[in-house]
Design a protein around this motif. Sequence first.
Motif, mmCIF file in Angstrom:
data_model
loop_
_atom_site.group_PDB
_atom_site.id
_atom_site.type_symbol
_atom_site.label_atom_id
_atom_site.label_comp_id
_atom_site.label_asym_id
_atom_site.label_seq_id
_atom_site.Cartn_x
_atom_site.Cartn_y
_atom_site.Cartn_z
ATOM 1 N N SER A 1 52.196 45.161 35.275
ATOM 2 C CA SER A 1 51.339 44.824 36.328
ATOM 3 C C SER A 1 52.114 43.596 37.180
ATOM 4 O O SER A 1 51.725 43.128 38.113
ATOM 5 N N ALA A 2 53.269 43.445 36.530
ATOM 6 C CA ALA A 2 53.814 41.898 37.226
ATOM 7 C C ALA A 2 54.374 42.590 38.883
ATOM 8 O O ALA A 2 54.082 41.768 39.717
ATOM 9 N N PRO A 3 54.919 43.473 39.189
ATOM 10 C CA PRO A 3 55.346 44.008 40.445
ATOM 11 C C PRO A 3 53.963 43.993 41.332
ATOM 12 O O PRO A 3 54.029 43.486 42.418
ATOM 13 N N ALA A 4 52.928 44.423 40.953
ATOM 14 C CA ALA A 4 51.621 44.548 41.764
ATOM 15 C C ALA A 4 51.311 42.940 42.163
ATOM 16 O O ALA A 4 50.910 42.694 43.197
ATOM 17 N N LEU A 5 51.365 42.248 41.183
ATOM 18 C CA LEU A 5 50.848 40.935 41.409
ATOM 19 C C LEU A 5 51.980 40.230 42.236
ATOM 20 O O LEU A 5 51.431 39.483 43.161
ATOM 21 N N GLY A 6 53.109 40.535 42.209
ATOM 22 C CA GLY A 6 54.199 39.849 43.054
ATOM 23 C C GLY A 6 53.828 40.332 44.378
ATOM 24 O O GLY A 6 54.014 39.383 45.320
ATOM 25 N N ASN A 7 53.484 41.518 44.790
ATOM 26 C CA ASN A 7 53.169 42.025 45.982
ATOM 27 C C ASN A 7 51.966 41.262 46.727
ATOM 28 O O ASN A 7 52.015 40.853 47.829
ATOM 29 N N LYS A 8 51.120 41.109 45.588
ATOM 30 C CA LYS A 8 49.734 40.509 46.380
ATOM 31 C C LYS A 8 49.876 39.140 46.611
ATOM 32 O O LYS A 8 49.675 38.594 47.779
#
Lengths: 227, 408
Positions: free
Chosen positions: B241-248
């Motif tokens: 889930s890190a990349p999605a959180l990073g984008n957010k």
Amino acid sequence: MKEIITVQALEKIYKMGKVSVPALKGIDVTINKGEFVAIMGPSGSGKSTLMHILGCLDTATNGIYSLNYHKVSEMKKHKLAMIRNKQIGFVFQTFNLLPHLNIQKNVELPLMYAGFSAKQRSQKAKKVLAEVGLGDRLRHKPSELSGGQRQRVAIARAIVNEPSIILADEPTGNLDTNSGNDILSIFTELHAKGHTIIMVTHDPVVAKKANRIIKIVDGMITNGNLT
Amino acid sequence: MAISLKENISIGLSDFWSRKVRGFVTVLGIVLGTMSVIVVLSLMNGINQQTIQWMMERGGLSKITVRRDWSFDNPNNEPRYFTWKEINLIRSLVPEAEYFNPQLREWVRYSYQDKDYLSSIYGVVPDFTQIEEWDVEEGRFISAFDIDQANDVVVIGTEIKQELLGNKDAIGELITVHNRRLRIIGIMKHRFMKSNDAFRGENALSYLNRRAFIPLSTMIKKGTGEDEITSFTVKAKDADSAPALGNKLEDIILNLRHGEPVFSVETAKENAEQIAKNQKNFQVIFFVVSIISLLVGGIVIANIMLASIQERTREIGIRIAVGARRMDIFFQFLAQTIIITAIGGMFGILTGLSILTFISNYIGIELIASISVIMIALAVSVGVGFVAGIIPAVTASKLNPVEALRYE
Ligand SMILES: Nc1ncnc2c1ncn2[C@@H]1O[C@H](COP(=O)(O)OP(=O)(O)OP(=O)(O)O)[C@@H](O)[C@H]1O
Ligand SMILES: [Mg+2]
């Protein structure tokens, strides 16, 4: 006497492009077990060609060749390799030893292809080399020996697998008279022990040692039955 | 009456031995080829593993780092820092983030009695230990209460402790930073990366031991006196889930800065993926290059073998005359080519291994050629021998014995 070789209507035609060179033009000959036969004839008459066919190094174009009642002329290549290995000992004018192997290894060569173990090979090779008077030279390379000694190694190699015939194509042709005589006496000894020997020679004196002389002229035998 | 493999190998070896010099020249291409297989594959593996291990030790793949992006020249002069208020806003917008650690760094002089030590100090919050997966060895870390009260407490790294206090019991001692007395409440665990003893003379993690940590509130209120937080780190629930959180986070920060990319958002997972991708690309390029060089090496060997067969025509005639079958001749020469390339391969592996040792000592990263890499190199050299050997071996086995014996 038991016949060991029978040859009927043997022909060899070399094809060089469109030209056909007939080297053997219908040879009929029978050789018995224990015979010492000399083959004579002018240069180019087909002596070596016949020897190569008898030694299974080459195949006839036509005719029948039987060795020990087996039709060699109908055999497949791998069978011929076995005949060369087990039934025939070939001695060449030019010795044909492997220069990078010592003489014991040279003599062991047919035994290797016959599948003998290293120990058996070494035993047999040492024995025959001793018989030809080279028991003390086992580790020598061919280049360290005289011509006569090299031919003795070649003879040892020819007899080591106890073949039914020994074929020698001008075995003294490259040797001086003394060495030639040595080699000849080895052949007469072998003959005395019961070996069957066929030898090509140009020398009538050499030929006299044989039981029988076969004369070939222009690819044909001119005197099949002389004794 | 087939002649055995053992016989073929012994013929091949003695042939090789009796033609040493040529053998080595022939095989040079294979030596270089296998050597480069060993060196490059192991070097790549070693460096990648080192990087990934370093990343794991620095908080794993679910970590996200937000920091100032100096490559952006910031024409509108958007603030290159977050205020405490902004930090709290961002935190409230990403409730899915498991841990959140805003931090601020300063370069300071630590004093204790007559000793001084220059190093950096970090203002952090309690989540730090979770994100960095790094906790105290002794005492305790900064608590929420410390943040609330902006307490004058400090947690120090082992090297600072060693430099200032030696072997003395440090907990409860007071050290001075900026004329302010800070009470030592904890000592961090010593950091050390295994499989790496001297990266440019120093362990790849030992710089961490020169850091100390104080409550971020203490730093802002009593240290710099300015409400300017320059970076923060976040830990997502898991690596996926890190990349999605990073984008957010990137979107939120861009909004706060009117679309100007003043900050960069880096996720460890994406870095790791990039590394893996680079590794793949590199492997493909390397694969093609080594195939080409081994192909050339193979052609050279096939040619030399053909020449050597011509030279040994008479030998082949002799062998056939004394009873060798075509198969025996075929295998003799095939085995010989394979022996030559295998010997070359082994030399390549040996030189490759020693080059690896040399490089390993030089850059201080443990480089081990794995068994599989060695096997690959050996298999490749044997395979080249096999392919290169077939045509010469067929040629040899087809010789006519009478003509071969007449060959001068
Ligand atoms: N490979 C070959 N191709 C074409 N012709 C050949 C070949 N080998 C031999 N001949 C020809 O066959 C004939 C017989 O040759 P062969 O070598 O059998 O003679 P030879 O009796 O052994 O002669 P010499 O006493 O000189 O050794 C010769 O005319 C020779 O030119
Ligand atoms: Mg002749």
